[in-house]
Design an enzyme around this catalytic site. Structure first.
Site, PDB file in Angstrom:
ATOM      1  N   SER A 117       1.145   4.032  -3.014  1.00 33.06           N
ATOM      2  CA  SER A 117       0.859   5.457  -2.801  1.00 33.06           C
ATOM      3  C   SER A 117       2.025   6.321  -3.254  1.00 33.06           C
ATOM      4  CB  SER A 117       0.525   5.727  -1.335  1.00 33.06           C
ATOM      5  OG  SER A 117       1.664   5.627  -0.501  1.00 33.06           O
ATOM      6  N   LYS A 118       3.249   5.869  -3.007  1.00 37.57           N
ATOM      7  CA  LYS A 118       4.412   6.652  -3.416  1.00 37.57           C
ATOM      8  C   LYS A 118       4.630   6.590  -4.928  1.00 37.57           C
ATOM      9  CE  LYS A 118       5.657   8.317   0.583  1.00 37.57           C
ATOM     10  NZ  LYS A 118       5.578   9.773   0.842  1.00 37.57           N
ATOM     11  N   LEU A 176       0.826  -1.205   0.000  1.00 35.72           N
ATOM     12  CA  LEU A 176       0.000   0.000   0.000  1.00 35.72           C
ATOM     13  C   LEU A 176       0.860   1.255   0.000  1.00 35.72           C
ATOM     14  CD1 LEU A 176      -3.026  -0.621   2.397  1.00 35.72           C
ATOM     15  CD2 LEU A 176      -2.888  -0.884  -0.081  1.00 35.72           C
ATOM     16  N   TYR A 177       1.885   1.258   0.838  1.00 29.88           N
ATOM     17  CA  TYR A 177       2.769   2.418   0.914  1.00 29.88           C
ATOM     18  C   TYR A 177       3.476   2.632  -0.425  1.00 29.88           C
ATOM     19  CZ  TYR A 177       6.614   5.392   2.549  1.00 29.88           C
ATOM     20  OH  TYR A 177       7.518   6.410   2.719  1.00 29.88           O
ATOM     21  N   ALA A 178       3.999   1.551  -1.004  1.00 25.86           N
ATOM     22  CA  ALA A 178       4.707   1.660  -2.281  1.00 25.86           C
ATOM     23  C   ALA A 178       3.774   2.159  -3.378  1.00 25.86           C
ATOM     24  CB  ALA A 178       5.304   0.304  -2.662  1.00 25.86           C
TER      25      ALA A 178
END
Length: 289
Positions: free
Chosen positions: A158-159, A154-156
């Site tokens: 979003s980035k 999820l973090y990747a």
């Protein structure tokens, strides 16, 4: 002197950036949410630092998840300084864990802060930057936007989305004299890890317990054996702000040498691909690489 607004300035990269910029003679606005509550201590510390060192550092209320808050923060900067030269979209959260364990609502929150937060603040600032015919948007991204490791999906994602927005802004804003760049940082010891949001679905999480546990153990072990200095990231942000217009690279990678070299090779290949694709589509004249 540059007039800069930095979001997520209570801790980590944001805190280091606002303090460094102000000490170097810039007029800095530190964007913090809930300055009367959870971030009251950080707000008081920054205000006290400004008074003690006689530097231009002012705290402004800014919740990147609310457009009206972003609008008010930018208006505060314009009212106080008469202009805005740099916006650093640093505010972010990390949701670590297996993608399956997160609900759509949790994923929405991850993107709401990391992607839409930058969009809201930039939308508030861009009319002023375009009228000025100068300025820079700086996004704080991640090397995970280029190389996705397990349990950071999820973090990747979003980035990666933030990186795509950065590139679109770079092309679209160039005719107005406004630049858009991103700093892709490797994992550094900041409060983002301490404030990580774990999946709420314990049953789904249990299925991945062994793999996730081993991953965290190995990652933590390496980072504790050779802790990296987060000032490398804030220094890169400051350097971009102080660079002359036209000299700022689209992507700045801040990471240990092996990681940096690998990511920079991907960035070079992506830029080459953009040239080929845009030429084939007949729109090369609209790209700024």
């Amino acid at each position: 002197m540059t007039v800069a607004l930095v979001t997520g300035a209570s801790t980590g990269f944001g805190r280091l950036t606002v303090e460094t910029l102000a000490r170097r003679g810039h007029q800095v606005f530190a964007g913090l949410r809930d300055i009367g509550g959870r971030n009251a201590k950080a707000a008081a510390e920054l205000t006290g630092l400004a008074a003690a060192e006689a530097i231009e550092l002012r705290v402004v209320e800014l919740d990147v998840s609310v457009q009206s808050s972003a609008d008010r923060a930018i208006a505060t900067v314009i009212d106080a300084a008469g202009r805005i030269d740099a916006v650093v979209n640093n505010a972010g959260l990390i949701f670590p864990g297996p993608v399956e364990a997160f609900t759509a609502e949790e994923a929405q929150r991850q993107f709401d802060v990391n992607v839409l937060g930058a969009l809201r603040v930039s939308r508030a600032a861009l009319p002023h930057l375009r009228r000025q015919g100068a300025g820079v948007l700086i996004q704080v991204g991640s090397t995970s936007s280029r190389v996705t490791i397990p349990y950071s999906g999820l973090y990747a994602a979003s980035k990666a989305a933030l990186g795509s927005l950065t590139e679109a802004w770079r092309h679209e804003l160039a005719p107005f004299g406004v630049e858009s760049v991103i700093v892709d940082a490797a994992p550094y010891p900041t409060s983002i890890g301490a404030n990580a949001v774990m999946p709420a679905d314990a049953a789904r999480m249990e299925a991945y317990a062994e793999g996730f546990g081993g991953f965290v153990t190995e990652l933590t072990k390496l980072q504790s054996e050779a802790p990296a200095d987060p000032r490398a990231v804030s220094d890169a942000i400051v350097a971009l702000i102080e660079s002359p217009a036209g000299a700022r690279p689209a992507r700045t990678v801040v990471a240990p040498a092996p990681q940096r070299d690998a990511i920079e090779s991907l960035n070079a290949a992506a830029a080459d691909a953009a040239r080929v694709v845009s030429a084939d589509m007949g729109v090369s004249a609209f790209l700024t690489l």
